[in-house]
Design a protein around this motif. Sequence first.
Motif, PDB file in Angstrom:
ATOM      1  N   PRO A  17       0.802  -0.877  -0.196  1.00 29.99           N
ATOM      2  CA  PRO A  17       0.410   0.006   0.287  1.00 29.99           C
ATOM      3  C   PRO A  17       0.722   1.131  -0.090  1.00 29.99           C
ATOM      4  O   PRO A  17       0.301   2.208  -0.480  1.00 29.99           O
ATOM      5  CB  PRO A  17      -0.765  -0.486   1.600  1.00 29.99           C
ATOM      6  CG  PRO A  17      -0.210  -0.905   2.107  1.00 29.99           C
ATOM      7  CD  PRO A  17       0.896  -2.326   1.041  1.00 29.99           C
ATOM      8  N   GLY A  18       2.513   1.801   0.396  1.00 32.37           N
ATOM      9  CA  GLY A  18       3.324   2.021   0.136  1.00 32.37           C
ATOM     10  C   GLY A  18       2.874   2.335  -0.930  1.00 32.37           C
ATOM     11  O   GLY A  18       3.815   3.670  -1.066  1.00 32.37           O
ATOM     12  N   LEU A  19       3.152   2.026  -2.009  1.00 31.03           N
ATOM     13  CA  LEU A  19       3.225   2.557  -2.885  1.00 31.03           C
ATOM     14  C   LEU A  19       2.135   2.534  -4.290  1.00 31.03           C
ATOM     15  O   LEU A  19       0.915   2.147  -3.923  1.00 31.03           O
ATOM     16  CB  LEU A  19       4.361   1.151  -4.288  1.00 31.03           C
ATOM     17  CG  LEU A  19       5.602   1.410  -3.362  1.00 31.03           C
ATOM     18  CD1 LEU A  19       6.048   0.023  -4.174  1.00 31.03           C
ATOM     19  CD2 LEU A  19       6.346   2.167  -4.066  1.00 31.03           C
ATOM     20  N   ALA A  20       2.431   3.332  -5.239  1.00 31.21           N
ATOM     21  CA  ALA A  20       1.184   3.821  -6.426  1.00 31.21           C
ATOM     22  C   ALA A  20       0.832   2.313  -6.566  1.00 31.21           C
ATOM     23  O   ALA A  20       1.490   1.520  -6.941  1.00 31.21           O
ATOM     24  CB  ALA A  20       2.267   5.194  -7.597  1.00 31.21           C
ATOM     25  N   PRO A  21      -1.033   2.600  -7.189  1.00 32.57           N
ATOM     26  CA  PRO A  21      -1.353   1.490  -7.596  1.00 32.57           C
ATOM     27  C   PRO A  21      -0.533   0.617  -8.675  1.00 32.57           C
ATOM     28  O   PRO A  21      -0.717   1.943  -9.829  1.00 32.57           O
ATOM     29  CB  PRO A  21      -2.773   1.632  -7.739  1.00 32.57           C
ATOM     30  CG  PRO A  21      -2.933   2.906  -6.782  1.00 32.57           C
ATOM     31  CD  PRO A  21      -1.781   3.615  -6.410  1.00 32.57           C
ATOM     32  N   PRO A  22      -0.537  -0.113  -8.893  1.00 30.89           N
ATOM     33  CA  PRO A  22      -0.242  -0.740 -10.214  1.00 30.89           C
ATOM     34  C   PRO A  22      -1.237  -1.235 -10.863  1.00 30.89           C
ATOM     35  O   PRO A  22      -1.977  -1.698 -11.029  1.00 30.89           O
ATOM     36  CB  PRO A  22       0.656  -2.104 -10.024  1.00 30.89           C
ATOM     37  CG  PRO A  22      -0.509  -2.982  -8.549  1.00 30.89           C
ATOM     38  CD  PRO A  22      -0.293  -1.192  -7.585  1.00 30.89           C
ATOM     39  N   ALA A  23      -0.418  -0.630 -12.519  1.00 28.77           N
ATOM     40  CA  ALA A  23      -1.680  -0.537 -14.068  1.00 28.77           C
ATOM     41  C   ALA A  23      -0.360  -1.582 -13.994  1.00 28.77           C
ATOM     42  O   ALA A  23       0.115  -0.459 -15.282  1.00 28.77           O
ATOM     43  CB  ALA A  23      -1.962   0.689 -14.005  1.00 28.77           C
TER      44      ALA A  23
END
Length: 140
Positions: A17-23
């Motif tokens: 959760p500490g990183l931008a959501p992956p796409a």
Amino acid sequence: MSADGERGGEVRRVNPPGLAPPAGFSHAVTVTGGRLVFLAGQTALDTAGRIVPGGLPEQFERALGNLLHALRAAGGGPGHLARVTVYATDVAGYREHARELGRIWRRLAGRDYPAMAVVGVVRLWDEEALVELDGIAMLP
């Protein structure tokens, strides 16, 4: 359990959760047990050794299909992919086609994304190639 539910190795996707959501990728992938498969770079070559006609989406589809074909021949499937690197001769063009490329990925490989990177290159071995994919998979 493995990516396909068999006993043996495991491929686990980690998206903290500490990183931008992956796409279209996973931030980290862990593998335990099993055996590693290193997949050579695949371009959009057909069975006669010619680059398929069309633009980036058509070439991406064939290159991904070729990568998955090699993986299946080694005994694996898309869920076993731990890492894929995409080499593109036009990163801006790759970004422009990102939605379409994502649809192609999901159709051929599903929604479990490996750790991925896109690297811009001047050219590829096959001069007409716009994209090349290589990968690492873990099989039970």
